[in-house]
Write a protein that holds these residues in place. Structure first.
Motif, PDB file in Angstrom:
ATOM      1  N   LEU A   1       0.828  -1.210   0.000  1.00 41.31           N
ATOM      2  CA  LEU A   1       0.000   0.000   0.000  1.00 41.31           C
ATOM      3  C   LEU A   1       0.858   1.255   0.000  1.00 41.31           C
ATOM      4  CD1 LEU A   1      -2.797  -1.094   2.499  1.00 41.31           C
ATOM      5  CD2 LEU A   1      -2.911  -1.000   0.002  1.00 41.31           C
ATOM      6  N   GLY A   2       2.050   1.141  -0.567  1.00 43.59           N
ATOM      7  CA  GLY A   2       2.939   2.280  -0.673  1.00 43.59           C
ATOM      8  C   GLY A   2       4.380   1.860  -0.497  1.00 43.59           C
ATOM      9  N   SER A   3       5.202   2.061  -1.529  1.00 42.94           N
ATOM     10  CA  SER A   3       6.592   1.622  -1.453  1.00 42.94           C
ATOM     11  C   SER A   3       7.565   2.767  -1.203  1.00 42.94           C
ATOM     12  CB  SER A   3       6.989   0.870  -2.734  1.00 42.94           C
ATOM     13  OG  SER A   3       6.771   1.666  -3.880  1.00 42.94           O
ATOM     14  N   SER A   4       7.039   3.988  -1.028  1.00 48.30           N
ATOM     15  CA  SER A   4       7.893   5.083  -0.559  1.00 48.30           C
ATOM     16  C   SER A   4       7.842   5.075   0.968  1.00 48.30           C
ATOM     17  CB  SER A   4       7.413   6.428  -1.093  1.00 48.30           C
ATOM     18  OG  SER A   4       6.127   6.745  -0.590  1.00 48.30           O
ATOM     19  N   GLU A   5       8.947   5.435   1.599  1.00 45.78           N
ATOM     20  CA  GLU A   5       9.024   5.300   3.052  1.00 45.78           C
ATOM     21  C   GLU A   5       7.957   6.115   3.775  1.00 45.78           C
ATOM     22  OE1 GLU A   5      12.265   5.319   6.714  1.00 45.78           O
ATOM     23  OE2 GLU A   5      12.937   5.410   4.631  1.00 45.78           O
ATOM     24  N   THR A   6       7.561   7.225   3.206  1.00 44.50           N
ATOM     25  CA  THR A   6       6.533   8.038   3.863  1.00 44.50           C
ATOM     26  C   THR A   6       5.199   7.305   3.962  1.00 44.50           C
ATOM     27  OG1 THR A   6       5.961   9.085   1.745  1.00 44.50           O
ATOM     28  CG2 THR A   6       7.567  10.219   3.150  1.00 44.50           C
ATOM     29  N   ARG A   7       5.014   6.295   3.109  1.00 45.29           N
ATOM     30  CA  ARG A   7       3.766   5.537   3.128  1.00 45.29           C
ATOM     31  C   ARG A   7       3.957   4.120   3.661  1.00 45.29           C
ATOM     32  NH1 ARG A   7       0.478   7.431  -2.389  1.00 45.29           N
ATOM     33  NH2 ARG A   7       0.163   9.591  -1.702  1.00 45.29           N
ATOM     34  N   PHE A   8       5.056   3.847   4.300  1.00 43.67           N
ATOM     35  CA  PHE A   8       5.251   2.551   4.934  1.00 43.67           C
ATOM     36  C   PHE A   8       4.238   2.394   6.074  1.00 43.67           C
ATOM     37  CE2 PHE A   8      10.014   1.587   3.867  1.00 43.67           C
ATOM     38  CZ  PHE A   8       9.655   1.382   2.549  1.00 43.67           C
ATOM     39  N   PRO A   9       3.966   1.165   6.496  1.00 42.63           N
ATOM     40  CA  PRO A   9       2.949   0.956   7.541  1.00 42.63           C
ATOM     41  C   PRO A   9       3.235   1.660   8.859  1.00 42.63           C
ATOM     42  CG  PRO A   9       4.092  -1.099   6.964  1.00 42.63           C
ATOM     43  CD  PRO A   9       4.459  -0.098   5.943  1.00 42.63           C
ATOM     44  N   THR A  10       4.515   1.889   9.175  1.00 49.67           N
ATOM     45  CA  THR A  10       4.839   2.586  10.422  1.00 49.67           C
ATOM     46  C   THR A  10       4.535   4.078  10.345  1.00 49.67           C
ATOM     47  OG1 THR A  10       7.129   2.502   9.629  1.00 49.67           O
ATOM     48  CG2 THR A  10       6.515   0.973  11.381  1.00 49.67           C
ATOM     49  N   ASN A  11       4.130   4.541   9.171  1.00 51.66           N
ATOM     50  CA  ASN A  11       3.597   5.899   9.031  1.00 51.66           C
ATOM     51  C   ASN A  11       2.086   5.878   8.812  1.00 51.66           C
ATOM     52  OD1 ASN A  11       6.001   7.506   9.257  1.00 51.66           O
ATOM     53  ND2 ASN A  11       6.627   6.708   7.271  1.00 51.66           N
ATOM     54  N   GLN A  12       1.502   4.676   8.983  1.00 48.70           N
ATOM     55  CA  GLN A  12       0.062   4.511   8.781  1.00 48.70           C
ATOM     56  C   GLN A  12      -0.581   3.807   9.968  1.00 48.70           C
ATOM     57  OE1 GLN A  12      -1.356   5.955   6.225  1.00 48.70           O
ATOM     58  NE2 GLN A  12      -0.617   5.288   4.236  1.00 48.70           N
ATOM     59  N   GLY A  13       0.001   3.995  11.158  1.00 51.53           N
ATOM     60  CA  GLY A  13      -0.647   3.488  12.364  1.00 51.53           C
ATOM     61  C   GLY A  13      -0.011   2.279  13.017  1.00 51.53           C
ATOM     62  N   PHE A  14       0.970   1.661  12.380  1.00 51.13           N
ATOM     63  CA  PHE A  14       1.595   0.469  12.959  1.00 51.13           C
ATOM     64  C   PHE A  14       2.845   0.846  13.752  1.00 51.13           C
ATOM     65  CE2 PHE A  14      -0.956  -1.507   9.624  1.00 51.13           C
ATOM     66  CZ  PHE A  14      -1.472  -2.609  10.306  1.00 51.13           C
ATOM     67  N   ASP A  15       3.016   0.183  14.889  1.00 50.06           N
ATOM     68  CA  ASP A  15       4.187   0.421  15.729  1.00 50.06           C
ATOM     69  C   ASP A  15       5.437  -0.238  15.164  1.00 50.06           C
ATOM     70  OD1 ASP A  15       2.613   1.784  17.622  1.00 50.06           O
ATOM     71  OD2 ASP A  15       2.089  -0.094  18.626  1.00 50.06           O
ATOM     72  N   GLU A  16       5.257  -1.379  14.517  1.00 49.08           N
ATOM     73  CA  GLU A  16       6.406  -2.097  13.972  1.00 49.08           C
ATOM     74  C   GLU A  16       6.021  -2.872  12.720  1.00 49.08           C
ATOM     75  OE1 GLU A  16       7.264  -6.061  16.255  1.00 49.08           O
ATOM     76  OE2 GLU A  16       6.755  -4.540  17.782  1.00 49.08           O
ATOM     77  N   TRP A  17       7.039  -3.116  11.896  1.00 42.66           N
ATOM     78  CA  TRP A  17       6.821  -3.809  10.619  1.00 42.66           C
ATOM     79  C   TRP A  17       8.089  -4.536  10.218  1.00 42.66           C
ATOM     80  CZ3 TRP A  17       8.211  -1.362   5.450  1.00 42.66           C
ATOM     81  CH2 TRP A  17       7.879  -2.204   4.384  1.00 42.66           C
ATOM     82  N   TYR A  18       7.893  -5.720   9.646  1.00 38.85           N
ATOM     83  CA  TYR A  18       8.981  -6.465   9.021  1.00 38.85           C
ATOM     84  C   TYR A  18       8.391  -7.106   7.771  1.00 38.85           C
ATOM     85  CZ  TYR A  18      12.789  -9.786   8.269  1.00 38.85           C
ATOM     86  OH  TYR A  18      13.834 -10.500   7.722  1.00 38.85           O
ATOM     87  N   GLY A  19       8.904  -6.719   6.597  1.00 38.94           N
ATOM     88  CA  GLY A  19       8.341  -7.289   5.381  1.00 38.94           C
ATOM     89  C   GLY A  19       8.749  -6.521   4.148  1.00 38.94           C
TER      90      GLY A  19
END
Length: 482
Positions: free
Chosen positions: A133-151
């Motif tokens: 749902l976004g491959s620029s860092e500004t749209r990574f899941p940790t900028n969309q409500g998630f505390d952590e992400w690996y993937g």
């Protein structure tokens, strides 16, 4: 004496407080979303041993909760994940198709994700696996409500780039001179990120790292579960596993496990990974207060040699055929969801947003169109029927079909993702109870149903006037037109 009795009563009341708190504590939410796991793969859906591998852990999960036979998703990976995260049909969010590497894509930061809703209510939030749902860092899941992400930000096809001149378990080969060159297109990486910190590239996505990814996902997700359970913090664990997305390759520990080939070995791993998550919930002591969902984002794979099984349904994903729209869905919530319930009522993936917001005590946004409906009363057995009777089915930005009750109206015919999409001069109406494979149109003798079905599309399009859809590739910051 009265004083002593009062003290004893007070002590007894205080001893009861933790139990009362535990009973009313916000439930944890776990979403295991498998990638392109077709309707006919799991034993509970008629697959399992027919596909070369039993799925006992998932089948048991189905026996302990509700299993839907008419759970519907969108036609591609990005649209389904967008619908899950926002409760909005992807046509509204500009996420209605999978965008290739280098294309502007993803959710605008204006969207309010499920993770943002639950985070605001005190939930710890984590995601492990494909975001898409976004491959620029500004749209990574940790900028969309998630505390952590690996993937990975995009998709798993790119694992084959560095192996374009090799056979991938019998898959296609390309001459090395015509193969991938890192100078032309950079590789995709597996990332690790935490909210408020820069994302870190861990390693390249290739065949070896993809084979091991689901083991890493399960390990990190179980650690998150144990950590937050020990802290007494409610959590949302969103676990989009990589299997069985092509290239469908099992972890080395599962190679040869079934004796029935790579696909069956991968299916055995699917079941094992689900079991690891379920075991972690039990070991952490939070099994009874955790709502677990196991589902797929799409119908089965369509590309040889990794074709999936879609049960009785015809077609492939990237179409509006039932094999694309119907996916497995199992939900367990001890003491809340009736065990062993099976329903053919229509539920759409957008409904999970609204329903899980209700579970977590959050309010859905009121300043935008939200298409999901609250299905909590239906899923918990308090009412027999779904709160949804139908929905419009888009393939990319094309309104291709409409479902209503047991009817399906095809406006554009496309059976296979590799076929051209053909606009039909006369819509084809199918009775999905008597014609599961959508082969015999009954439009002429049932024209009464067509206006009702077209009104579903009409209502959606009318809402576009009040809430204009976001164009694909729209940059941040985005503000809706006044």
């Amino acid at each position: 004496m009265k004083f002593r009795l009062s003290c004893l009563a007070l002590c007894g009341a205080l001893l009861m407080v933790p139990a009362t708190w535990a009973a009313t504590a916000p439930p944890n939410i776990v979403i295991m979303l498998y990638d392109n796991l077709g309707y006919g793969e799991l034993g509970a859906y008629g697959g399992g041993i027919l596909r070369g591998a039993e799925t006992p852990r998932i089948d048991q999960l189905a026996a302990e909760g509700v299993r839907l036979t008419n759970f519907n998703v969108e036609a591609q990976c990005t649209p389904s994940r967008s619908a899950l995260m926002t409760g909005r049909f992807s046509i509204r969010s500009g996420t209605y198709k999978v965008s290739g590497a280098g294309s502007p894509e993803g959710l605008t930061l204006w969207e309010v994700t499920l993770a943002e809703l639950l985070s605001a209510k005190g939930y710890a939030t984590g995601i492990w696996g494909k975001w898409h749902l976004g491959s620029s860092e500004t749209r990574f899941p940790t900028n969309q409500g998630f505390d952590e992400w690996y993937g990975v930000p995009r998709t798993y096809d790119e694992a084959m780039w560095s192996h374009a001149d090799e056979s991938v378990d019998g898959g296609p080969t390309i001459g090395s001179k015509q193969g991938w060159d890192e100078k032309l297109m950079p590789p995709q990486y597996i990332y690790e990120a935490r909210k408020g910190e820069a994302a870190r590239q861990v390693k390249k996505l290739d065949l070896a790292s993809k084979r091991n990814l689901d083991a890493e996902i399960a390990e990190r997700a179980t650690a998150f579960i144990k950590r937050n359970a020990a802290a007494g913090k409610p959590f949302l664990a969103y676990i989009p596993f990589s299997l069985v997305h092509m290239p469908t390759l099992p972890n080395p520990e599962f190679v040869g496990k079934t004796g029935n080939g790579s696909w069956a070995d991968a299916l055995a791993e699917v079941d094992h990974r689900a079991g690891q998550i379920l075991d972690a919930l039990k070991a952490a002591g939070v099994e009874q207060n955790t709502l677990v969902i196991l589902a797929s984002d799409n119908g089965g794979e369509a590309t040889h040699p990794w074709e999936g099984a879609n049960g009785p349904w015809r077609g492939t994903y990237f179409t509006a055929m039932e094999a694309s729209l119907r996916a497995p869905f199992i939900m367990r919530w001890p003491g809340q969801v009736p065990a062993g319930k099976v329903s053919n009522e229509i539920v759409h993936i957008v409904d999970l947003y609204t329903t899980l917001a209700q579970v977590g005590g959050a309010q859905v946004p009121s300043d935008r169109a939200v298409d999901g409906v609250d299905q909590l009363a239906f899923l918990t057995g308090k009412q027999a029927n779904s709160n949804r009777e139908g929905f419009p089915a888009y393939v990319a930005d094309r309104l291709s079909a409409i479902k209503w009750r047991n009817w399906k109206l095809q406006l554009i015919q496309q059976d296979n993702m590799y076929d051209p999409a053909v606009v039909l001069p006369l819509p084809r109406l199918y009775n999905l109870l008597t014609d599961l494979r959508e082969e015999h149109s009954v439009t002429v003798e049932n024209t009464w149903a067509v206006p009702r079905m077209m009104s579903i599309a009409g209502q959606l399009k009318a809402s576009f006037k009040k809430y204009p859809p976001i164009e694909a590739g729209t940059p941040d910051p985005y503000s809706p037109p006044q």
